[in-house]
Design a protein around this motif. Structure first.
Motif, PDB file in Angstrom:
ATOM      1  N   VAL A 397       0.863  -1.179   0.000  1.00  0.00           N
ATOM      2  CA  VAL A 397       0.000   0.000   0.000  1.00  0.00           C
ATOM      3  C   VAL A 397       0.897   1.225   0.000  1.00  0.00           C
ATOM      4  N   GLU A 398       0.538   2.200  -0.835  1.00  0.00           N
ATOM      5  CA  GLU A 398       1.317   3.430  -0.928  1.00  0.00           C
ATOM      6  C   GLU A 398       0.402   4.628  -0.741  1.00  0.00           C
ATOM      7  N   VAL A 399       0.984   5.690  -0.164  1.00  0.00           N
ATOM      8  CA  VAL A 399       0.242   6.925   0.075  1.00  0.00           C
ATOM      9  C   VAL A 399       1.031   8.085  -0.505  1.00  0.00           C
ATOM     10  N   SER A 400       0.330   8.957  -1.191  1.00  0.00           N
ATOM     11  CA  SER A 400       0.937  10.179  -1.737  1.00  0.00           C
ATOM     12  C   SER A 400       0.265  11.386  -1.106  1.00  0.00           C
ATOM     13  N   MET A 401       1.066  12.424  -0.847  1.00  0.00           N
ATOM     14  CA  MET A 401       0.522  13.655  -0.273  1.00  0.00           C
ATOM     15  C   MET A 401       0.451  14.772  -1.303  1.00  0.00           C
ATOM     16  N   ASP A 402       0.849  14.473  -2.562  1.00  0.00           N
ATOM     17  CA  ASP A 402       0.883  15.536  -3.573  1.00  0.00           C
ATOM     18  C   ASP A 402       0.090  15.161  -4.819  1.00  0.00           C
ATOM     19  N   GLY A 403      -0.952  14.363  -4.640  1.00  0.00           N
ATOM     20  CA  GLY A 403      -1.811  14.022  -5.766  1.00  0.00           C
ATOM     21  C   GLY A 403      -1.358  12.833  -6.572  1.00  0.00           C
ATOM     22  N   GLY A 404      -0.214  12.226  -6.209  1.00  0.00           N
ATOM     23  CA  GLY A 404       0.210  11.015  -6.887  1.00  0.00           C
ATOM     24  C   GLY A 404       1.543  11.096  -7.590  1.00  0.00           C
ATOM     25  N   SER A 405       2.365  12.108  -7.291  1.00  0.00           N
ATOM     26  CA  SER A 405       3.704  12.187  -7.896  1.00  0.00           C
ATOM     27  C   SER A 405       4.729  11.426  -7.066  1.00  0.00           C
ATOM     28  N   VAL A 406       4.736  11.661  -5.767  1.00  0.00           N
ATOM     29  CA  VAL A 406       5.672  11.010  -4.857  1.00  0.00           C
ATOM     30  C   VAL A 406       4.880  10.097  -3.934  1.00  0.00           C
ATOM     31  N   TRP A 407       5.311   8.825  -3.843  1.00  0.00           N
ATOM     32  CA  TRP A 407       4.579   7.821  -3.066  1.00  0.00           C
ATOM     33  C   TRP A 407       5.429   7.319  -1.906  1.00  0.00           C
ATOM     34  N   TYR A 408       4.775   7.100  -0.775  1.00  0.00           N
ATOM     35  CA  TYR A 408       5.418   6.539   0.412  1.00  0.00           C
ATOM     36  C   TYR A 408       4.776   5.182   0.719  1.00  0.00           C
ATOM     37  N   GLU A 409       5.594   4.153   0.834  1.00  0.00           N
ATOM     38  CA  GLU A 409       5.087   2.814   1.083  1.00  0.00           C
ATOM     39  C   GLU A 409       4.755   2.625   2.562  1.00  0.00           C
ATOM     40  N   VAL A 410       3.640   1.986   2.836  1.00  0.00           N
ATOM     41  CA  VAL A 410       3.276   1.637   4.202  1.00  0.00           C
ATOM     42  C   VAL A 410       4.231   0.546   4.673  1.00  0.00           C
ATOM     43  N   PRO A 411       4.903   0.729   5.817  1.00  0.00           N
ATOM     44  CA  PRO A 411       5.825  -0.314   6.302  1.00  0.00           C
ATOM     45  C   PRO A 411       5.086  -1.636   6.502  1.00  0.00           C
ATOM     46  N   PRO A 412       5.724  -2.748   6.173  1.00  0.00           N
ATOM     47  CA  PRO A 412       5.066  -4.051   6.321  1.00  0.00           C
ATOM     48  C   PRO A 412       4.529  -4.307   7.727  1.00  0.00           C
ATOM     49  N   ASN A 413       5.228  -3.807   8.735  1.00  0.00           N
ATOM     50  CA  ASN A 413       4.765  -4.038  10.107  1.00  0.00           C
ATOM     51  C   ASN A 413       3.609  -3.129  10.506  1.00  0.00           C
ATOM     52  N   LEU A 438      -3.886  19.958   0.385  1.00  0.00           N
ATOM     53  CA  LEU A 438      -3.120  18.865  -0.203  1.00  0.00           C
ATOM     54  C   LEU A 438      -4.081  17.768  -0.650  1.00  0.00           C
ATOM     55  N   GLU A 439      -3.677  17.047  -1.685  1.00  0.00           N
ATOM     56  CA  GLU A 439      -4.466  15.905  -2.148  1.00  0.00           C
ATOM     57  C   GLU A 439      -3.779  14.620  -1.708  1.00  0.00           C
ATOM     58  N   LEU A 440      -4.406  13.910  -0.765  1.00  0.00           N
ATOM     59  CA  LEU A 440      -3.905  12.619  -0.302  1.00  0.00           C
ATOM     60  C   LEU A 440      -4.453  11.528  -1.211  1.00  0.00           C
ATOM     61  N   HIS A 471      -7.870   6.105  -4.214  1.00  0.00           N
ATOM     62  CA  HIS A 471      -8.738   6.917  -3.359  1.00  0.00           C
ATOM     63  C   HIS A 471      -8.078   8.264  -3.090  1.00  0.00           C
ATOM     64  N   ARG A 472      -8.827   9.337  -3.344  1.00  0.00           N
ATOM     65  CA  ARG A 472      -8.305  10.694  -3.216  1.00  0.00           C
ATOM     66  C   ARG A 472      -9.150  11.498  -2.246  1.00  0.00           C
ATOM     67  N   ILE A 473      -8.491  12.175  -1.318  1.00  0.00           N
ATOM     68  CA  ILE A 473      -9.180  13.112  -0.437  1.00  0.00           C
ATOM     69  C   ILE A 473      -8.357  14.395  -0.359  1.00  0.00           C
ATOM     70  N   SER A 474      -8.982  15.457   0.114  1.00  0.00           N
ATOM     71  CA  SER A 474      -8.294  16.734   0.305  1.00  0.00           C
ATOM     72  C   SER A 474      -8.218  17.048   1.790  1.00  0.00           C
ATOM     73  N   VAL A 475      -7.051  17.494   2.234  1.00  0.00           N
ATOM     74  CA  VAL A 475      -6.875  17.922   3.625  1.00  0.00           C
ATOM     75  C   VAL A 475      -6.173  19.269   3.634  1.00  0.00           C
ATOM     76  N   TYR A 476      -6.387  20.013   4.699  1.00  0.00           N
ATOM     77  CA  TYR A 476      -5.744  21.323   4.850  1.00  0.00           C
ATOM     78  C   TYR A 476      -4.616  21.175   5.857  1.00  0.00           C
ATOM     79  N   SER A 477      -3.391  21.345   5.381  1.00  0.00           N
ATOM     80  CA  SER A 477      -2.190  21.103   6.190  1.00  0.00           C
ATOM     81  C   SER A 477      -1.743  22.377   6.897  1.00  0.00           C
ATOM     82  N   ILE A 478      -1.503  22.282   8.215  1.00  0.00           N
ATOM     83  CA  ILE A 478      -0.935  23.368   9.014  1.00  0.00           C
ATOM     84  C   ILE A 478       0.265  22.785   9.747  1.00  0.00           C
ATOM     85  N   ASN A 479       1.457  23.201   9.337  1.00  0.00           N
ATOM     86  CA  ASN A 479       2.698  22.589   9.794  1.00  0.00           C
ATOM     87  C   ASN A 479       3.334  23.428  10.901  1.00  0.00           C
TER      88      ASN A 479
END
Length: 530
Positions: A397-413, A438-440, A471-479
């Protein structure tokens, strides 16, 4: 609101000016047929009853299907009432008239209080998304429900199952017979059941399709659940009946509930290919997560078909037929069809849609919620589910925070245990520097390297089934790792000003004059010097 009361079901006769309360003269005709089988009428073996029901239904003007795609979706819970389906039952009188009321009582008795009731009758309810992925096994009270009719009731001691059609030795078996381990060894399996309408809302809001509130209910991410089902293999039961005859290629299941389609009454009927049964991938189940099967989930007996669309897992099972062709019941023949992208109201036919069986690879983000404001320190926690039918399983399973350009893999554990026929729940903390909207995006890969279409437009079909796109959702990021953001939040906290709702203007000045002058000097003013 009193659901199912006679006054609520005042129906209008065609060619008459007055309303009538249906059911007053029909009690003797559509009466309960078997001792202890409440809410059951036999339609499939009694064509004369079907004809009479069609004749009665043709006399009335029923409520129109509600508009929930081109108009805003109601914010009530239940979202949609299902008035015309209540009226169909009322028009046929006697026991059927009271089925909507009793069904809603069972919902309230057996399901969690915070279920999302998409359709009050026939009941369609989603699991609470806030905790759906908290455990790999879905608690019975949280498991989604997708019904096509009312909820029949039958005590175990009154129940029996008829096995007929192209079998060598037709039999009638009681539940005690099926539970007799000297005849049938027990089978238990962890199996995910998913409605083909899961995540339908994503198609509807962009590209509306067919709008039958029962067939095309506005499901979101909660129309899926996983349980440990216990019963017997249907293959073993058919072997006990002497096996099937030559030419039998499909096994049909019939359910007790009454189902209405285009002015006619039916019992629920679906089928699966014999090869599915032969592979020991169909259970006749009487237990769900170690407990007796709840009434709302098919008590006393149901089928559980591994890896297939949930519609094939027939509840309130009362008859099994070995047949030559797929079932001619409307749920099998006329529904759960996946059309091509150029098929719609102008040209759809039952023959030009693909019958949905194996569920494709899919996934969903359950937290954070769409349009959520997230205050974080450089990482956002994301969790959800991933599933692939047909005996496949999620491997990545992979998750992107920029609409699908850069993906982060869910750790197996951080993924739940693998099963041949079940989902995997997952969670991941994704690094995020950017602020604002941001588009998750989430996507899954299964063991055959199948993955999801990138955009929902690729998955669109006229009946809005199988939203298998990423699956795409939008979130408002405050860092808060950014100094200016951290300072603003501290200022709001000191002034006891709430950050949300996000769209409400701040009641304070955004900057004092001193800071403004200093910042404008750094920026070189508003205009160029020459």
């Amino acid at each position: 609101m009193v659901v199912g009361g006679q006054n609520e079901f005042a129906l209008h006769l065609k060619d008459h000016n007055e309303d009538v309360n249906a059911g007053s003269v029909l009690d003797a005709y559509f009466k309960e047929e078997r001792k202890g089988w409440r809410g059951y009428v036999e339609w499939e073996a009694t064509p004369e009853k079907k004809e009479k029901a069609a004749e009665i239904l043709a006399q009335y003007d029923f409520a129109k299907p509600p508009e929930f795609q081109l108009a805003p979706l109601p914010t009530t819970n239940p979202v949609i009432e299902g008035l015309r389906f209540k009226q169909y039952h009322a028009a046929l009188g006697n026991d059927l008239r009271d089925v909507p009321k009793r069904s809603w009582e069972i919902v309230q008795e057996e399901k969690s209080k915070d279920m999302l009731h998409l359709l009050q009758f026939p009941y369609n309810g989603e699991s609470p998304k806030t905790r759906l992925a908290d455990t790999p096994i879905t608690p019975n009270e949280d498991h989604f429900v997708r019904n096509h009719g009312g909820i029949p009731e039958c005590a175990e001691e009154d129940y029996f199952l008829d096995i007929d059609g192209l079998v060598n030795e037709p039999k009638r078996l009681t539940l005690a017979d099926l539970k007799d381990e000297s005849r049938f060894p027990r089978q238990s399996a962890v199996v995910t059941i998913q409605c083909s309408g899961t995540r339908r809302l994503e198609q509807m809001v962009l590209y509306p399709g067919d709008g039958d509130e029962l067939i095309n209910a506005p499901w979101s991410e909660g129309a899926i659940g996983t349980a440990r089902w216990t019963g017997v293999s249907l293959k073993k039961v058919l072997k006990y009946c002497g096996g099937i005859k030559e030419g039998a290629k499909h096994i049909e299941f019939q359910g007790m509930e009454t189902y209405f389609k285009k002015g006619q009454a039916f019992n629920y009927a679906v089928s699966v290919p014999w090869r599915k049964v032969k592979a020991n991938e169909v259970i006749l189940a009487w237990e769900m997560n170690g407990k007796p099967l709840p009434r709302i989930h098919g008590h006393p007996l149901r089928t559980v078909v591994f890896g297939y669309i949930g519609a094939r897992s027939c509840k309130w099972l009362y008859k099994i037929n070995a047949i030559r062709e797929p079932s001619s019941g409307p749920v099998q023949k006329k529904e759960y069809l996946y059309y091509g992208s150029q098929i719609g109201k102008h040209n759809a036919a039952y023959s030009n849609g693909h019958s949905i069986q194996d569920m494709p690879v899919s996934s969903a983000i359950l937290s954070p919620a769409d349009k959520k404001v997230i205050v974080h320190d450089g990482k956002i926690h994301v969790k959800g589910w991933a599933y692939s039918g047909g005996g496949h399983w999620p491997v990545r399973v992979e998750v992107s925070m920029d609409g699908g350009s850069v993906w982060y893999e869910v750790p197996p554990n951080r993924m739940s245990q693998k099963y041949f026929n079940a989902w995997r729940t997952w969670s991941v903390d994704v690094p995020v520097d950017a602020e604002g909207w941001l588009e998750l995006v989430a996507r899954c890969w299964d063991d055959a390297m199948n993955t999801q279409p990138t955009f929902v437009r690729s998955a669109w079909n006229w009946d809005t089934h199988v939203t298998s796109s990423c699956h795409r959702i939008s979130v408002y990021s405050i860092n808060t790792s950014r100094p200016a953001t951290r300072a603003r939040l501290a200022e709001l906290q000191d002034a006891r000003i709430e950050l949300e709702p996000l769209t409400q203007p701040l009641p304070i000045d955004l900057e004092d004059d001193t800071d403004y002058v200093r910042e404008m000097a750094v920026r070189g003013g508003r205009d160029p010097d020459e």
